[in-house]
Structures are given as C-alpha cells and as structure tokens.
Design an enzyme around this catalytic site. Structure first.
Site, PDB file in Angstrom:
ATOM      1  N   ARG A 153      -7.633   5.980  -2.712  1.00 37.34           N
ATOM      2  CA  ARG A 153      -7.002   7.176  -2.159  1.00 37.34           C
ATOM      3  C   ARG A 153      -7.391   8.336  -3.057  1.00 37.34           C
ATOM      4  O   ARG A 153      -7.422   8.193  -4.275  1.00 37.34           O
ATOM      5  CB  ARG A 153      -5.494   6.980  -2.137  1.00 37.34           C
ATOM      6  CG  ARG A 153      -4.701   8.047  -1.409  1.00 37.34           C
ATOM      7  CD  ARG A 153      -3.361   7.426  -1.082  1.00 37.34           C
ATOM      8  NE  ARG A 153      -2.381   8.334  -0.532  1.00 37.34           N
ATOM      9  CZ  ARG A 153      -1.375   8.852  -1.237  1.00 37.34           C
ATOM     10  NH1 ARG A 153      -1.253   8.585  -2.515  1.00 37.34           N
ATOM     11  NH2 ARG A 153      -0.496   9.631  -0.658  1.00 37.34           N
ATOM     12  N   ALA A 201       0.837  -1.211   0.000  1.00 38.05           N
ATOM     13  CA  ALA A 201       0.000   0.000   0.000  1.00 38.05           C
ATOM     14  C   ALA A 201       0.868   1.257   0.000  1.00 38.05           C
ATOM     15  O   ALA A 201       0.572   2.234  -0.691  1.00 38.05           O
ATOM     16  CB  ALA A 201      -0.933   0.007   1.211  1.00 38.05           C
TER      17      ALA A 201
HETATM   18 FE1  CFM Z   1       2.618  11.249   4.053  1.00 34.92          FE
HETATM   19 FE2  CFM Z   1       1.565   8.969   4.022  1.00 34.92          FE
HETATM   20 FE3  CFM Z   1       0.353  11.164   2.967  1.00 34.92          FE
HETATM   21 FE4  CFM Z   1       0.755  11.002   5.578  1.00 34.92          FE
HETATM   22 FE5  CFM Z   1      -1.569   9.728   5.613  1.00 34.92          FE
HETATM   23 FE6  CFM Z   1      -0.806   7.713   4.074  1.00 34.92          FE
HETATM   24 FE7  CFM Z   1      -2.038   9.883   3.006  1.00 34.92          FE
HETATM   25 MO1  CFM Z   1      -3.321   8.167   4.474  1.00 34.92          MO
HETATM   26  S1  CFM Z   1       2.503   9.854   5.722  1.00 34.92           S
HETATM   27  S2  CFM Z   1       0.959  12.653   4.334  1.00 34.92           S
HETATM   28  S3  CFM Z   1      -0.645  11.089   7.157  1.00 34.92           S
HETATM   29  S4  CFM Z   1       2.064  10.040   2.313  1.00 34.92           S
HETATM   30  S5  CFM Z   1      -1.666   7.632   5.976  1.00 34.92           S
HETATM   31  S6  CFM Z   1       1.120   6.832   3.765  1.00 34.92           S
HETATM   32  S7  CFM Z   1      -2.242   7.827   2.504  1.00 34.92           S
HETATM   33  S8  CFM Z   1      -3.277  10.430   4.599  1.00 34.92           S
HETATM   34  S9  CFM Z   1      -1.357  11.459   1.675  1.00 34.92           S
END
Ligand code: CFM
Length: 539
Positions: free
Chosen positions: A92, A61
């Site tokens: 997403r 994921a």
């Molecule tokens: Fe960075 Fe992430 Fe994201 Fe994140 Fe997230 Fe995520 Fe996301 Mo869900 S650390 S900011 S707080 S990339 S968990 S793996 S998918 S919101 S855009």
C-alpha cells in the site's frame, strides 16, 4: 445491447443460479431520490457468495495493512505463515516522512513469526514471544503491535496474553489484534478491530497540552501517494494545529496525545468512524466529515473547520488560502474540460473513494455511470441516518462493540449547548454526520455493492465507459477490453490527488488517460468476435 437502465439489473444477474441472482440483485440498485430525501435501500456488508470473484480483501489486511500499518514507529509483527506478512509488506503506498534522519521508521521492514507446521501442531505463542524479544532488541520501539492471521485463530494462540506478558517484561506498550483474515466479511471488520485496540491501548496515554487555538486530529487519512502531506501543508498555512493523524505519516506519540484536540476530522468514514464516535463519548471531542479529494470539496472542508471554531481570523486565513489556490486549479480545469466534458466514468473502490473521487470527475465535466464500494456499509451508501435500521448480523456481532464512557479526568465539553445547537442547525456542516454516496449521486446512476468480476466485464461491454477506476486485481482485465483503468487504491504510482495541488494532478492525468488514442487501436474481444464472447460467458 442497448443501454437500458431498467433492464441492466436483470442483465447483470441472469447468468447466476436463481438463488445467487436474487441475492446479487439486492446489492445492485438504480439510484433515485425519493420526495422525503431518502434513497433506495442497498444490501451491503454481507458475505460474498462462494464462487463469485470479489474485489475484497481480508480482515487482517484491514487491520494491519490499512489502519495501523501507515504509522511509522509502531513495530508491527505478523503472527502467522510468512505469506501474510510478505504480501502485506509495502503493497500500500502509504508514505511517511520521519522528522529527522535518525527518527525511527519501521515501514520498510517486514516482521513475521513465519509460522510452521511445528507451531500449527504445538502452538505458536512461544515463537511469538521470541519474535517480540528479538524485535525489541533490534529496534527498541515504543510500541509493538501483534497481528493474528487465520491459523492463529484456528489453533487458538492467544496474542493478547502474549502482548500482556511482553508489555510487563519489556516495559513498552505491546498490544494484540484478533484480526484473523476470516473474522469478518471483508477488511471492514479489520478496521473496526484496529479502531478498538487504538482506543483501548493508545489514545489518551499522553496528556501534554498545546497552547495553539485550533487543534484537530485527522482521522482516516493514510497518506497514499502523499495525499496527507498536501493536507498537512494546507492546515499549516491556515494556522490549524494537527495533533495526530490516524494514521498516514504518523507516529505513536502523537496518537497517545490525540485526546487533547478539540475537533476530529473524518476523511474516510468507513475505516475510522468508530474512533471518532468513541472519542466523542470518552473525551467530548466532536467530529466533522471532511473530504479533501476535489478542489471544491477541499474548500468546503476547510470552511467547515472555520465554521466549527467560529473565529474571524481563522476564517480569513482559510479564505486567503482558497483564493491563492483556486486560480491555478481553474486554469487547468477549464483546459481539461474542453476535452473531457461529457466523458464517462465508473468507480468501484474500497469503502470511501468511490464516493470521494466522484467530485473530481464532476469538476472535469465527466459523468458517473456507476459506482460502488467493495466493503462499505449501508451508512456509507445511504447516509448515517439509516444506522438505526441496520440489523446486526452474526458476522458483525463477532466483532467487539466497545461501550465508551466519559473519562472522569479527561472528558471536556468542547462546545456549549447553545453553540452545539448553532452548529447542528447548519446543514452543510454535517455535524457528526455523513450523508453517504447515494444522496450525492444522480437519479438513474447505478450503485453496485461488492461487484463481481463477471458483472464488471458485462458493465464494460454494455456501457464502454471512458474510464474505469478500481485496483490492481481489476486493472489489466479492464485494459485488455480497451478501456483505461485508473487505480484509485495505489494511484498507479501517481498522486498526490488531495487538495488543490492533487486536483490539478488528477485532472491532467485523467485527461491524458481518456483522450489517448492507444485504446482505440486495441480491439476488445466483443468487437472482433461477439459470438465467441457470449458463448464463453454462457459456459
Ligand atoms: Fe478508507 Fe479503506 Fe482508504 Fe478507502 Fe480504499 Fe482500502 Fe485505501 Mo484500498 S475505505 S479510503 S477506498 S481506508 S480499499 S480499506 S486501502 S484505497 S486508503
């Protein structure tokens, strides 16, 4: 139950078997600032204990869904059973806007090898090659990415040799990822694996130069709910040339050209700090941590860019944009403050938003009671200054650590030694640094890593916050307890929340959510039958 911060830790772990309780206690910290500026140590990036219901996702994921997925024209093929591809398909909210109607955009497609028993027994490389050929004939992409799911690692299919063979046969860029779901303790491992492959196979392939003066890349911004569109527009108005974004609203070509920028801006430190570090070593591009969530932090981030390039005209344009945007922000902020001041929030999200979004709540006059990451590392909590003290465990050693060296042709110093020293001496600039979440939280606020479902329910019962921020897995359980839950991953179909426009959207939505009367009409289970609740918890 009284809200006593000193006993909360015991309260949260006392139901667990002793050994589990001891381990969980290391991941629960009451924040404080020591005189030397440090914060307490937290245990993070360790395996979730079996039996505990976690918020986390898998390595696949993090690689396919998070880092590579938002790019619109890298054709992604999931090698594995159909469920992995299907459940990572459009779940997403990374938006994209192709430049023309005929520009390639593969985001709406779900491509998978649909692995069956036949492949599990006799191997799936042949089927993967056939899938790559078929995808190429249908879409003619410039690049194809092959993602491994758990069974691929278990049966030993080699996606990298397939990628090499297909690259040769088709004459396009094909690269593979060993991002089997089980490979790390969370999706964080998938980020690292994705970063490594981008660095090895994509960045640096196109040397086309640009004449604009202020050239940047935006790293770790995935255009959830259109956040990236807002940030792109701010850059445009400030006269800042964006070469590439990793990877919201991006295309493959821009990524191959990213090494021509003069500054990397890191939005989500957790998911992409490896690319920033490797590009600094290979191409000489410095990086700055930015945060475009929150009006104040947006202004701060823009001013950091102005300071880095140290150009009067750029600084003036930035100040003009800030001056144009802030009156509307302040109007809405002052209005919502009359209803939101003093209300409380908890944030348990991912690896960066639990920190970034605190700014927005504070701008509204709200208080943070507790926050935590699902999969952040100690540096995301305590700051990068703890990096040398983090012990590499077996799970982290499992992931390739690339030693980047200066590129003989492409390495170029962006700043003189004197200029670097000047920038390093400006503390607010945080040159190549990230201070982390805990130093920016107050004393006595709770920090919990990889919070469990049980701990979530106890926290809600004890503190009854005005709002809880998490994701879809938590949302309805929380709301059944009579507490509004804001999804900070997908934004509940809302957004954008970045920049000034986003801040206004967020203030208004949160104001509605915390002041709506519906929740007080839904009695929580502990209100109608506290004994039954306690008995159920003790079972
Ligand atoms: Fe960075 Fe992430 Fe994201 Fe994140 Fe997230 Fe995520 Fe996301 Mo869900 S650390 S900011 S707080 S990339 S968990 S793996 S998918 S919101 S855009």
């Amino acid at each position: 139950m009284k809200n006593d911060i000193t006993t909360i830790k015991e309260e949260l772990v006392k139901i667990y078997p002793a050994k589990v309780g001891r381990k969980r206690a290391e991941q629960i910290v009451i924040n404080q600032h020591f005189p030397d500026g440090s914060v307490p140590e937290i245990k993070a990036n360790v395996r979730t204990l079996p039996g505990i219901i976690t918020q986390r996702g898998c390595t696949y994921a993090g690689c396919k869904g998070v880092v590579i997925g938002p790019s619109r024209d890298i054709l992604s093929i999931t090698h594995g059973p159909v469920g992995c591809g299907f459940y990572s398909w459009l779940t997403r909210r990374n938006q994209t806007r192709p430049p023309t109607e005929t520009s390639p955009n593969f985001i709406n497609y779900c491509l998978t090898t649909d692995m069956q028993e036949q492949q599990i027994v006799f191997g799936g490389e042949k089927k993967l090659k056939a899938a790559v050929r078929e995808a190429f004939q249908l879409f003619h992409p410039k690049a194809i990415a092959l993602f491994s799911t758990c069974p691929v690692g278990l049966i030993g299919d080699d996606v990298h040799s397939v990628a090499r063979a297909m690259k040769e046969e088709l004459g396009i860029n094909v690269f593979g990822f060993s991002c089997e779901g089980y490979r790390g303790v969370s999706q964080s491992a998938g980020h690292h694996i994705a970063n490594n492959a981008l660095f090895k196979n994509v960045i640096g392939l196109d040397d086309t130069s640009h004449k604009e003066k202020f050239k940047i890349n935006l790293l770790g911004e995935y255009n959830i709910g259109g956040d990236g569109f807002v940030i792109d527009e701010l850059f445009r108005r400030c006269g800042i040339k964006q070469i590439a974004t990793f990877s919201g609203n991006s295309d493959y070509q821009s990524m191959t050209n990213a090494h021509t920028a003069d500054l990397n801006l890191v939005m989500c430190h957790r998911s992409i700090n490896y690319v920033a570090e490797m590009m600094e070593k290979k191409f000489g591009i410095p990086w700055l941590k930015v945060n475009f969530i929150g009006a104040e932090s947006t202004s701060k981030s823009l001013r950091k860019i102005g300071e880095y390039f140290d150009d009067a005209e750029l600084k003036a344009r930035i100040e003009k944009v800030i001056a144009e945007e802030m009156p509307a922000v302040e109007d809405v902020r002052n209005d919502v403050r009359t209803r939101c001041e003093g209300k409380t929030a908890m944030l348990f999200v991912g690896g960066s938003r639990a920190h970034h979004y605190q700014v927005l709540f504070k701008e509204m006059g709200m208080k943070i009671i507790a926050a935590g990451y699902e999969f952040g590392h100690r540096d995301d909590y305590e700051g990068r200054n703890v990096l040398p003290t983090i012990k590499t465990d077996a799970d982290s050693r499992n992931i390739e650590q690339i030693e980047a060296l200066p590129d003989p042709k492409r390495y170029r110093l962006r700043k003189s030694a004197e200029e670097t020293a000047r920038l390093a001496a400006i503390p607010e600039l945080e040159l190549e640094d990230y201070v982390g979440m805990m130093p920016e939280m107050g004393d006595g606020e709770l920090v919990i890593d990889d919070i469990s479902e049980y701990e979530t329910e106890r926290l809600l019962e004890i503190y009854k916050p005005s709002i809880f921020c998490a994701g879809i897995k938590e949302k309805f359980g929380v709301q059944k307890m009579g507490i509004p839950c804001k999804q900070l991953h997908s934004y509940d179909y809302g957004g954008p929340y970045a920049g000034y426009e986003g801040a206004i959207n967020f203030y208004r939505e949160i104001d509605r959510m915390v002041n709506i009367k519906a929740w007080s009409l839904v009695p929580a289970p502990w209100q109608t039958s506290p004994q039954a609740m306690r008995a159920a918890a003790a079972d």
